[in-house]
Scaffold this motif. Structure first.
Motif, short mmCIF file in Angstrom:
data_model
loop_
_atom_site.label_atom_id
_atom_site.label_comp_id
_atom_site.label_asym_id
_atom_site.label_seq_id
_atom_site.Cartn_x
_atom_site.Cartn_y
_atom_site.Cartn_z
N UNK A 5 0.78 -1.22 0.00
CA UNK A 5 0.00 0.00 0.00
C UNK A 5 0.81 1.27 0.00
N UNK A 6 2.14 1.15 0.10
CA UNK A 6 2.98 2.34 0.05
C UNK A 6 3.75 2.34 -1.26
N UNK A 7 3.40 3.22 -2.14
CA UNK A 7 4.01 3.23 -3.46
C UNK A 7 5.12 4.25 -3.56
N UNK A 8 6.30 3.90 -3.08
CA UNK A 8 7.42 4.80 -3.19
C UNK A 8 7.68 5.19 -4.63
N UNK A 9 8.00 6.46 -4.88
CA UNK A 9 8.26 7.01 -6.21
C UNK A 9 6.97 7.14 -7.03
N UNK A 10 5.81 6.98 -6.41
CA UNK A 10 4.56 7.11 -7.15
C UNK A 10 3.65 8.10 -6.44
N UNK A 11 2.54 8.43 -7.09
CA UNK A 11 1.57 9.34 -6.49
C UNK A 11 0.65 8.65 -5.51
N UNK A 12 0.94 7.38 -5.17
CA UNK A 12 0.16 6.63 -4.19
C UNK A 12 0.81 6.61 -2.82
N UNK A 13 1.93 7.29 -2.67
CA UNK A 13 2.71 7.20 -1.44
C UNK A 13 2.19 8.20 -0.41
#
Length: 235
Positions: free
Chosen positions: A186-194
Motif C-alpha cells: 500500500x505504500x508506493x514509493x516514487x509514485x503518487x500513491x505514497x
C-alpha cells in the motif's frame, strides 16, 4: 487538469544542503556514531514512505535519547541527506568532505567514525539487519538484538544492500548499515500513491526505539565498530 513541466539539463551545479545535528559525547566525544535518512523526494509523489518515514524515525530516535537524558561517550550525529534520489549526492559529498577515501586520501576524521545507520526501504518494521558483508560485527549486533527479540529483531544477514545513503560510507570502507525491514503493502514509493494514511505508524514507533537502542549501544561501546575495509578487504 493541465500541467506544464519545464526541466533543464546542463553542467551547472545546483546547491543543495544536508541537515546535521548532534548530541555531544563525553569522554570519547571526538569519535562519532551517525544515523540518517534522506529528506529529498520525488517530484510527483507525496513521499510518505520514501523517505519521510525514515526521517521521522531518525528524529524520533534522537528525541528519545534526549528525553531519557542520555549522556553518550561518543558524539551522536544525525544527518538528513539531500540529493539521494539523484545519486546519493548529499551523503557522498559529506563523506568526501569529512572522511575522504583510501584511494584519494583520508582525513583525520576517517579514523573517528564508529558507524552509520540508515533507513530508506519504506516504513516496514525492522526485522533484523544487513551486515553489508562485514562478518566482524555479527556477534556485537546479535548481542544488541537479544533484548529486542520480542520486537521482531531476529535476523542477521551477511548480505549487503544498495541504492541508498549507507553506500556512501560503505564504499570507502566505513561501517554503515541498513536495517532489514518488513515489506509493507500500500505504500508506493516514487509514485503518487505514497500517502501518509498508508503508513503503519506503529512500525515507525518501533523502529525509532530500535534505532535509538543501536545508536546508544554504539556510542557507549568500549570499542568502535570493526571495519571490513574498502572493497571487502578485511581490517
Amino acid at each position: 487538469v493541465e500541467v506544464e513541466v519545464r526541466n533543464r539539463h546542463g553542467d551547472t551545479v545546483e546547491q543543495a544542503h544536508n541537515v546535521i545535528a548532534e548530541i555531544p559525547g563525553t569522554d570519547l566525544s571526538d569519535e562519532v556514531v551517525m544515523l540518517g535518512a534522506h529528506f529529498d523526494t520525488w517530484h510527483a509523489s507525496p513521499n510518505a514512505s520514501d523517505n519521510t518515514s525514515g526521517v521521522a524515525v531518525m528524529l524520533e530516535a534522537m528525541r528519545i535519547l534526549k528525553a531519557v537524558g542520555a549522556e553518550p561517550r561518543r558524539t551522536i550525529r544525525i544527518a538528513l541527506w539531500s540529493g539521494e534520489e539523484q545519486g546519493l549526492y548529499g551523503s557522498r559529498a559529506y563523506v568526501r568532505q569529512h572522511f575522504g577515501s583510501p584511494e584519494t586520501g583520508t582525513t583525520p576524521q576517517y579514523e573517528t567514525l564508529s558507524v552509520y545507520f540508515n533507513q530508506d526501504y519504506g516504513p516496514g518494521e525492522y526485522r533484523g539487519i544487513w551486515l553489508q558483508e562485514n562478518e566482524h560485527v555479527r556477534s556485537t549486533f546479535a548481542a544488541w538484538m537479544e533484548p529486542l527479540r520480542d520486537m521482531g529483531m531476529r535476523t542477521i544477514s551477511i548480505l549487503g544492500v544498495g541504492s541508498t545513503d549507507h553506500v556512501a560510507f560503505d564504499e570507502v570502507g566505513l561501517p554503515a548499515f541498513q536495517f532489514l525491514q518488513a515489506r509493507v503493502g500500500g505504500t508506493g514509493g516514487h509514485t503518487n500513491l505514497d500517502f501518509f494514511d498508508t503508513i503503519p505508524i506503529d512500525h515507525l514507533i518501533k523502529n525509532a526505539v530500535i534505532m535509538a537502542s543501536f545508536v546508544y549501544n554504539a556510542a557507549m561501546s568500549q570499542e568502535m565498530i570493526p571495519r571490513k575495509g574498502p572493497k571487502g578487504a578485511s581490517r
